[in-house]
Design an enzyme around this catalytic site. Structure first.
Site, PDB file in Angstrom:
ATOM      1  N   ASN A   1       0.751  -1.310  -0.010  1.00 21.09           N
ATOM      2  CA  ASN A   1       0.104   0.008  -0.001  1.00 21.09           C
ATOM      3  C   ASN A   1       1.039   1.225   0.091  1.00 21.09           C
ATOM      4  O   ASN A   1       0.569   2.208  -0.772  1.00 21.09           O
ATOM      5  CB  ASN A   1      -0.858  -0.049   1.335  1.00 21.09           C
TER       6      ASN A   1
ATOM      7  N   HIS B   1     -17.400  37.452 -29.329  1.00 14.18           N
ATOM      8  CA  HIS B   1     -18.733  36.877 -29.901  1.00 14.18           C
ATOM      9  C   HIS B   1     -18.445  36.271 -31.341  1.00 14.18           C
ATOM     10  O   HIS B   1     -19.310  36.169 -32.177  1.00 14.18           O
ATOM     11  CB  HIS B   1     -19.910  37.884 -29.934  1.00 14.18           C
TER      12      HIS B   1
ATOM     13  N   LYS C   1     -10.471  18.298 -50.908  1.00 14.51           N
ATOM     14  CA  LYS C   1     -10.585  18.554 -49.390  1.00 14.51           C
ATOM     15  C   LYS C   1      -8.983  18.505 -48.821  1.00 14.51           C
ATOM     16  O   LYS C   1      -8.017  17.554 -49.458  1.00 14.51           O
ATOM     17  CB  LYS C   1     -11.286  17.491 -48.780  1.00 14.51           C
TER      18      LYS C   1
ATOM     19  N   ASN D   1      -7.962  18.617 -44.831  1.00 16.96           N
ATOM     20  CA  ASN D   1      -8.495  18.812 -43.505  1.00 16.96           C
ATOM     21  C   ASN D   1      -7.796  18.995 -42.322  1.00 16.96           C
ATOM     22  O   ASN D   1      -6.488  18.324 -42.314  1.00 16.96           O
ATOM     23  CB  ASN D   1      -9.540  17.552 -43.271  1.00 16.96           C
TER      24      ASN D   1
ATOM     25  N   GLU E   1      -8.438  18.793 -35.014  1.00 17.96           N
ATOM     26  CA  GLU E   1      -9.751  18.255 -34.474  1.00 17.96           C
ATOM     27  C   GLU E   1      -9.311  16.904 -33.543  1.00 17.96           C
ATOM     28  O   GLU E   1      -9.884  17.003 -32.636  1.00 17.96           O
ATOM     29  CB  GLU E   1     -10.358  17.720 -35.672  1.00 17.96           C
TER      30      GLU E   1
HETATM   31  N1  ARG Z   1      -1.804  -3.140  -7.587  1.00 15.29           N
HETATM   32  C1  ARG Z   1      -1.960  -2.554  -6.394  1.00 15.29           C
HETATM   33  C2  ARG Z   1      -2.443  -1.161  -6.412  1.00 15.29           C
HETATM   34  O1  ARG Z   1      -2.248  -0.544  -7.745  1.00 15.29           O
HETATM   35  C3  ARG Z   1      -0.881  -2.518  -5.681  1.00 15.29           C
HETATM   36  C4  ARG Z   1      -1.543  -2.364  -4.033  1.00 15.29           C
HETATM   37  C5  ARG Z   1      -2.026  -3.644  -3.648  1.00 15.29           C
HETATM   38  N2  ARG Z   1      -2.467  -3.589  -2.230  1.00 15.29           N
HETATM   39  C6  ARG Z   1      -3.192  -4.611  -1.677  1.00 15.29           C
HETATM   40  N3  ARG Z   1      -3.684  -4.259  -0.138  1.00 15.29           N
HETATM   41  N4  ARG Z   1      -4.124  -5.158  -2.377  1.00 15.29           N
HETATM   42  O2  ARG Z   1      -3.257  -0.496  -6.069  1.00 15.29           O
END
Ligand code: ARG
Length: 456
Positions: free
Chosen positions: A109, A155, A282, A284, A289
């Site tokens: 995490n 405008h 044409k 373009n 775009e």
């Molecule tokens: N692939 C996960 C993400 O991009 C990585 C973190 C995973 N963490 C977990 N608690 N499963 O967020």
């Protein structure tokens, strides 16, 4: 093998595995994942959390892995769950138990939050470099067209005389602000979340500042829950890119208008235009775009992540894995748009005579004509009315203020004299607009040079 074996008696269902995996897109962050692990392992060794000699082996092997990935000698295993799993797996395959110590005091995490910050910091530099390229084209083109008189619009109606260079520099200002916003967003991005652990920090005596220092970051996150849950830096970057795309899209829209027979202010180079499969005549402005269209895509990426984040309880939730594809797409889209727009603009021919012809119609010197009367002592509001009557007269007679005989002027207001004609001459009308920020050629030249100087 996933990193989370132990309590599970079965392997993950195959389709579910594919659904859950992120390696297909987070493998982009391999370099940053390894850099983060090198810093983490170095710190673990220094703090005596793992043996220093082991830390050195880990660091050396990680660097080998990085070099081999770079050279292509090592290929990422796309069956791994994610890039973190792959790198740790490869490390452990090479050095055994020492590799298994790398993840001490770390969670995926905080790891993924760090990786994405590092990755996007590098991407922000890539975007900035692209902006510098486009701004250089704008600066050079503005210099070359600093005295090309054209109508300025409100405008989409011809309003007052400006110069083409001045018009270009307006976009220069927008893109300069985009660079500022990018730099500002990097400040909050350059913070290390490592040490937040899964959500509650860790009991190990980490030196979080050392990790941040080693990675060239400016500081560490202050709250472990926020450290793993914060995706503001992604939202900020997406916001910056969305505003940037608004600017590119408006610019593209004008290029499209300017290429039309109705305007014919510019001619795009053949190398940056396309034809029609049925209409032989044409040519373009597809590139412009597409840039205009791709703005919608980047806004969509921002909406994706705002929506993903809005209901998430603290701390990490797997929803957040959805951040990557959206932001990667936005960055790639913005860079390709800037990089295609720049040479398209650089090679476009600005049709000076057509700009001038458009400026000659539409009474864009009417304000200057009123200012002439103000110079003779008439209050502006009265002068405005007189010139309004003159314009109506010109429309009736199918003529212009420049061509209207003096007798007609005098019939509307006795203050008019021969000297009104030089005052409403279009070149002079532009040359006199010398106040800071105004379109006089000398201003445009100065501002264009200042812009180019600022890019060095
Ligand atoms: N692939 C996960 C993400 O991009 C990585 C973190 C995973 N963490 C977990 N608690 N499963 O967020």
């Amino acid at each position: 093998m996933p990193l989370w074996t132990g309590r599970f008696k079965k392997q993950l269902d195959q389709q579910t595995n594919d659904f859950n995996a992120s390696i297909a897109f987070d493998s982009r962050m391999a370099k940053q994942d390894i850099a983060g692990s090198v810093a983490h392992a170095t710190m673990l060794g220094k703090q005596g959390i793992i043996d220093e000699a082991e830390s050195e082996v880990i660091v050396k092997t990680l660097k080998d892995i990085a070099a081999e990935l770079e050279s292509g000698a090592l290929v990422i295993d796309m069956t791994a769950e994610d890039i973190h799993t792959f790198v740790e797996g490869e490390l452990t395959r090479r050095i055994g138990d020492s590799g298994k110590r790398l993840h001490t005091a770390r969670s995926r995490n905080d790891q993924v939050a760090l990786d994405l910050r590092l990755y996007l910091l590098a991407e922000a530099d890539r975007i900035d470099a692209a902006l510098v390229r486009l701004l250089t084209v704008i600066g050079e083109k503005a210099k070359a067209t600093c005295d090309f008189v054209m109508p300025g619009y409100t405008h989409l109606q011809r309003a007052q005389p400006i110069t083409f260079g001045h018009h270009l520099l307006a976009y220069g200002e927008m893109l300069r602000r985009d660079r500022d916003r990018l730099a500002d967003c990097k400040k909050r991005m350059a913070v290390s979340p490592l040490g937040s652990g899964a959500l509650a920090g860790t009991t190990y005596p980490l030196d979080r500042e050392l990790v941040a220092d080693l990675l060239g970051l400016c500081g560490v996150s202050a709250n472990s829950l926020d450290g793993v849950s914060d995706r503001d830096y992604v939202l900020e970057l997406l916001s910056v890119l969305s505003i940037l795309m608004v600017h590119l899209s408006r610019f593209a829209e004008e290029v499209i208008l300017w290429c039309s027979w109705e305007f014919k202010f510019i001619e795009l180079d053949d190398a940056f235009s396309t034809g029609s499969s049925i209409m032989p005549q044409k040519k373009n402005p597809d590139i412009a775009e597409l840039v205009r269209g791709k703005a919608g895509r980047v806004f969509g990426d921002l909406m994706t992540l705002l929506t993903v984040m809005k209901g998430l309880p603290l701390a990490y939730n797997k929803d957040m894995q959805e951040d990557k594809e959206a932001v990667f797409d936005a960055v790639d889209t913005a860079v390709i748009c800037i990089d295609t727009f720049a040479p398209m603009l650089e090679t476009a021919t600005v049709l000076r005579d057509n700009l001038r012809a458009a400026a000659a119609k539409g009474f864009i010197n009417a304000t200057d004509c009123a200012d002439y009367l103000v110079g003779k002592g008439l209050p502006f509001r009265d002068a405005y009315k007189c010139v309004g009557q003159l314009v109506a007269l010109c429309i009736d007679k199918g003529t212009t203020l420049e061509a209207l005989p003096l007798t007609e002027y005098k019939a509307v207001c006795g203050l008019f004299d021969e000297d009104v004609y030089p005052m409403i001459d279009l070149d002079r009308c532009v040359e006199k607009r010398t106040v800071k920020g105004a379109p006089a050629p000398q201003n445009v030249l100065r501002e264009a040079n200042a812009l180019l100087e600022s890019l060095k």
